[in-house]
Design an enzyme around this catalytic site. Structure first.
Site, PDB file in Angstrom:
ATOM      1  N   GLU A  11       7.415  -6.250   5.091  1.00 23.56           N
ATOM      2  CA  GLU A  11       6.105  -6.333   4.431  1.00 23.56           C
ATOM      3  C   GLU A  11       6.318  -5.915   2.980  1.00 23.56           C
ATOM      4  O   GLU A  11       6.722  -4.770   2.726  1.00 23.56           O
ATOM      5  CB  GLU A  11       5.065  -5.437   5.100  1.00 23.56           C
ATOM      6  CG  GLU A  11       4.598  -5.958   6.443  1.00 23.56           C
ATOM      7  CD  GLU A  11       3.448  -5.160   7.043  1.00 23.56           C
ATOM      8  OE1 GLU A  11       2.598  -4.654   6.274  1.00 23.56           O
ATOM      9  OE2 GLU A  11       3.419  -5.049   8.279  1.00 23.56           O
TER      10      GLU A  11
ATOM     11  N   GLU B 204       5.037  -0.116  11.981  1.00 26.50           N
ATOM     12  CA  GLU B 204       4.593   1.082  11.246  1.00 26.50           C
ATOM     13  C   GLU B 204       4.230   2.237  12.170  1.00 26.50           C
ATOM     14  O   GLU B 204       3.138   2.813  12.066  1.00 26.50           O
ATOM     15  CB  GLU B 204       3.408   0.734  10.323  1.00 26.50           C
ATOM     16  CG  GLU B 204       3.802  -0.213   9.212  1.00 26.50           C
ATOM     17  CD  GLU B 204       2.757  -0.394   8.127  1.00 26.50           C
ATOM     18  OE1 GLU B 204       1.602   0.040   8.307  1.00 26.50           O
ATOM     19  OE2 GLU B 204       3.097  -0.978   7.083  1.00 26.50           O
TER      20      GLU B 204
END
Ligand code: AHR
Length: 501
Positions: free
Chosen positions: A292, A173
């Site tokens: 995710e 991320e």
């Protein structure tokens, strides 16, 4: 008279199933590792300190590839702290979750845990505070057979065989301002490209995942993928996607249609990746690692879990307790991943134990299944062969968040080897049972081998420490097959799996 119809045609193939679509994720976060999979004092713990009752549940869950060790955690992690004699491992501050990291579980122990669960390891490298050299060092430690400084260190640490990790995430991320060392797309794309090029020089068979967006709502969504891939396209194989959903303001209709956002996410990333590939005249396709995805009541946690000043060991963080409705949404998200399996070739349910997880544990006590455990485990068990895209005729309803949504959504799989098939289907209606007729003539199946559903009069029913088996799978109210037509009765807000032979 059917409310909805589904036609299954064996030529409507999406892709052969790659078992990595049923992956999960273990992060050093809260009680996922410590007091989750690892609790040396627990009555079921083995010599490494891993709870064997948890191992059994992970096997039943059918989680294949496990992404490790983060997550946000990885972006300030020094991997070498977590190998070697345990009594010499340093305690560090984990900035991502403001916790103490004792490093008592590291790469070598975690790989042994995965041998017990029968899962494959997927590793993330730290590109937040570290760079190319540390990624290469970890690769050498993990994968080189022997005869080099770092592979011999692994052997001296008690792991003679290389871990042979195939899939590697290039950071985590990196588009998120919460990430330690977050970057612009341009800076990250350059670093990821150079790291990937170096890692592939060491081993050209690696499969590398470059960071995509942390959510479809990120202000940089789309542009991030374009810029990062312009730098890294030729060196990487996957781009990541992360998505978490929650019911907001008791708007169950919108929540049940969350997979529409996942579909938008996938469509956008695929078209962006293909556009960059075309522009670069590179015929290789970049696939998605949806590494995710889950339900996460992030808004509630943001309000309740205020930043703390002390540094705690294994605090109870983001331990969502899931409802029947959450399980139906999760089943639908998995349907969506399968429908897009031609481009979403790998996925990781985030996470595995205690932290937004299908499995919960109590220190010194029980381990149990959350509601979300069931759709995942049954889909992982029954999906075989190829994914088929069904043709669905159904009604629709209006949602405040996603616009018009279909009442029924489904995907199927067909295994030519033994002629078996499976159908996974949700009824999103809040009030109406759906009678669904499924035309299965083209598959040649003649009997219902299994038909399981998840629903409840109370869509907010949960499994808790006090009532661990409140919610479970139930026989589908009606699943009968005659003359090539499978007739199903699907209760409101329900998820169903049917195995056909
Ligand atoms: O899964 C929980 C967190 O969600 C991960 O650490 C991070 O990557 C994401 O924001």
């Amino acid at each position: 008279m059917a409310d909805s119809t589904i036609a299954l045609d064996r030529s409507a193939r999406v892709a052969p199933i790659d078992r990595r679509i049923f992956g999960s994720f273990v992060e050093h976060l809260g009680r996922c590792v410590y007091d989750g999979i690892y609790e040396p004092g627990h009555p079921t713990a083995n010599e490494d300190g891993f709870r064997l009752d948890v191992v059994e549940l992970v096997r039943e869950l059918g989680a294949t590839t496990i992404r490790y060790p983060g997550g946000n955690f990885v972006s300030a992690f020094r991997w070498e702290d977590s190998v070697g004699p345990r009594d010499r491992r340093p305690v560090r501050r984990d900035l991502a979750w403001h916790s103490l990291e004792t490093n008592q579980v590291g790469l070598d122990e975690f790989a042994r845990f995965l041998k017990l669960t029968g899962s494959e390891l997927m590793l993330a490298v730290n590109l937040g505070t570290r760079g190319i050299q540390e990624a290469l060092d970890l690769l050498e430690y993990a994968n080189h057979p022997s005869g080099t400084a770092l592979s011999d260190w692994r052997i001296a640490n008690g792991t003679p065989e290389p871990h042979d990790v195939r899939m590697w995430c290039l950071g985590n991320e990196m588009d998120g301002p919460w990430q330690t060392g977050y970057m612009t797309a341009d800076d990250y794309g350059k670093l990821a490209a150079r790291t990937a090029q170096a890692m592939k020089t060491a081993d050209r068979h690696l499969e590398l995942v470059v960071c995509g967006s942390s959510g479809s709502g990120m202000p940089t969504f789309g542009e991030w993928e374009r810029i990062v891939l312009e730098h890294a396209y030729e060196h990487v194989d996957f781009i990541s996607a992360h998505a978490y959903y929650q019911e907001r303001g008791r708007d169950l209709g919108s929540f049940l249609a969350s997979s529409l956002d996942m579909q938008y996410f996938i469509d956008t990333v695929v078209s962006t990746a293909d556009h960059v590939g075309n522009r670069l005249k590179n015929r290789k396709k970049i696939n998605i690692s949806f590494d995710e995805w889950n339900i996460w009541y992030l808004d509630e946690h943001m309000a309740a879990e205020k930043p703390v000043d002390e540094w705690r060991y294994a605090p109870r963080l983001i331990e969502d307790v899931y409802t029947v409705a959450d399980a139906v949404v999760l089943g639908n998200l998995l349907i969506t991943l399968l429908k897009n399996h031609d481009r979403v070739r790998s996925a990781s349910l985030a996470q595995l134990v205690n932290v937004i997880a299908p499995i919960m544990t109590e220190p010194g006590g029980a381990a149990w299944r959350q509601t979300t455990f069931f759709p995942f485990s049954v889909t992982s068990r029954l999906a075989r062969g190829e994914v088929l895209r069904p043709s669905i005729r159904t009604g629709s309803y209006d949602t405040a968040v996603h616009g018009e949504a279909a009442l029924v959504d489904a995907v199927a799989t067909f295994d030519e080897a033994d002629g078996s098939a499976a159908l996974f289907v949700v009824n999103r209606s809040l009030t109406e049972t759906q009678t669904v007729e499924v035309d299965v003539r083209d598959l040649g199946v003649t009997r219902v081998a299994e038909a399981l559903s998840l629903w409840d009069d109370d869509v907010y029913a949960k499994n808790t420490l006090q009532d661990q088996n409140r919610v479970g799978l139930r026989p589908t109210p009606r699943a009968s097959l005659a003359d090539g037509t499978l007739t199903l009765e699907l209760p409101p807000v329900s998820w169903t799996a049917v195995a056909l032979g």
